[in-house]
Design an enzyme around this catalytic site. Structure first.
Site, PDB file in Angstrom:
ATOM      1  N   SER B 149       0.811  -1.206   0.000  1.00 30.29           N
ATOM      2  CA  SER B 149       0.000   0.000   0.000  1.00 30.29           C
ATOM      3  C   SER B 149       0.853   1.268   0.000  1.00 30.29           C
ATOM      4  CB  SER B 149      -0.938   0.015   1.213  1.00 30.29           C
ATOM      5  OG  SER B 149      -0.263   0.450   2.358  1.00 30.29           O
ATOM      6  N   LYS B 188       1.202   4.249   7.285  1.00 25.60           N
ATOM      7  CA  LYS B 188       0.472   5.181   6.408  1.00 25.60           C
ATOM      8  C   LYS B 188       1.078   6.578   6.508  1.00 25.60           C
ATOM      9  CE  LYS B 188      -3.349   2.677   5.206  1.00 25.60           C
ATOM     10  NZ  LYS B 188      -2.882   1.383   5.764  1.00 25.60           N
TER      11      LYS B 188
END
Lengths: 230, 230
Positions: B149, B188
DNA sequence: CTTGACAACGCACAGATGTTCTTGTATAAT
DNA sequence: ATTATACAAGAACATCTGTGCGTTGTCAAG
């Protein structure tokens, strides 16, 4: 090598003592620590250990003994010992668990720049790495990446690439390639196609290079990428 | 520190002798090497050197002396000496230029996984790094990245990210974020927007997460990315 | 059972080694 | 000049420390 409990204990104590004091223990130190009442018994066992070449000893010199880490490791005896070097050590038994890799300079990931990868003498910087991560550290060197031509391979401007020096590369590997006609080294994906070499950047905005194989020599293969964010 | 020629010579000889024999020289060894006929003169100068804290000495123990490399380097005296460590050493004079960072496990770059970043005890693996690259190494830990990701931030599946443990982060920084309601940690980009936290992956095929700030706690900020290609 | 190799013990000794004491010299401060 | 301090030397001393040797116990081979 098979070793009696007592001798193992002696080795362990010697290692611990040296680790603690920076000088070797005397025969009586060893005796006291290993529950040996007689100095001669210590000497007897030290002689044995010396015969096995696990320790070195200087005759008639007080505390004149030292462990031979190389041998201890060969025999798998170094594990429990204090101050055991993880893999390497210099001649003195001092532990060295890291090694240094020369940072030779910048490598082009956009336009090629001149880098002489075999000359380590003018390295302006050294990276210290650990050998649990790398094998054959003496073949390694590092370059700072300049430019963004390898961005699609997740190598960014400013990253440090660690290379293993080798003359040949498999197709698709990321290599530092010396381009003869331009006196320059560049970081590209390498493909040998007949007698032509294709050097492919990982960024569509840079062109591929097609060159005669004779004009290109591989200076090393990228084995690691390191990025510092702060 | 200003040192007489004689004392410099003594230091040099001690270093050389230890390098050579793995055990320290006796007072008479030093005397012979440094052209000092009297043992007491050697002792006198050794005492001086000990006062300067350049060497350590154990009273009444033969060969019970060792160099203090840390001090020698502080004083810029380590240069000419044999066996000088390159940068650092532990209390015993053994050279250690690296430190260890616990690899605590895997972190999600796709779906979050559970990681307790404060508990170092269950680290299954340790990375050894060099402190020329990092400051405050005790606050560092490492995680293996699982998932893709963060691919647009050039962090790939399998990379090792090194994080500095901290509770706060600036907008845009790459962090390990603990999501309270899910008992999970994920990697993230971090954005605080009012009382909401936005966790943005660097891959369009993964969704952003919007969460109440109370439910998200930052476990650390990514300070480095390491990739092994072979 | 005897024998011999091996491991272990204790002790005495000599050589190795740090310490102390006395003396001498040079330099700088008082 | 005198004193204080740093440096150096030699000799005597105390102890640290390795070595040698005789002895004992164990254990397997003969």
């Amino acid at each position: 090598m098979k070793l009696t409990e007592r001798r193992k204990k002696m080795l362990a104590f010697i290692a611990e003592f040296v680790e603690e004091n920076n000088y070797p223990p005397s025969i009586r130190d060893i005796g006291a620590a290993c529950d040996i009442s007689s100095t001669s018994v210590v000497k007897y066992n030290l002689t044995k250990l010396e015969q096995y070449k696990l320790i070195r000893r200087e005759k008639e010199v007080s505390r004149g003994l030292s462990l031979d880490w190389a041998r201890l490791q060969e025999e798998g005896l170094a594990d429990g010992l204090a101050g055991a070097p993880s893999t390497h050590q210099d001649g003195n038994g001092s532990a060295f668990s890291f090694f240094q890799v020369p940072v030779l300079g910048y490598i082009a990931a956009g336009e090629p720049i001149q880098v002489e990868t075999t000359d380590h003498s003018n390295a302006d910087e050294w990276l210290e790495l650990n050998e649990t991560l790398y094998r054959n550290p003496d073949q390694l060197y590092a370059l700072r990446v300049q430019g963004d031509s390898m961005i699609d391979a997740s190598v960014l401007d400013g990253d440090i690439v660690i290379l293993r020096h080798q003359e040949r590369a498999e197709n698709g590997e990321m290599v530092a390639a010396w381009i003869d006609t331009q006196n320059e080294t560049t970081l590209k994906h390498f493909f040998l196609e007949g007698d032509q070499v294709r050097l492919r950047p990982a960024n569509p905005s840079y062109p591929e290079m097609f060159l005669p194989a004779a004009e290109v020599s591989v200076k090393g293969k990228v084995v690691s990428v390191i990025r510092q964010l702060e």
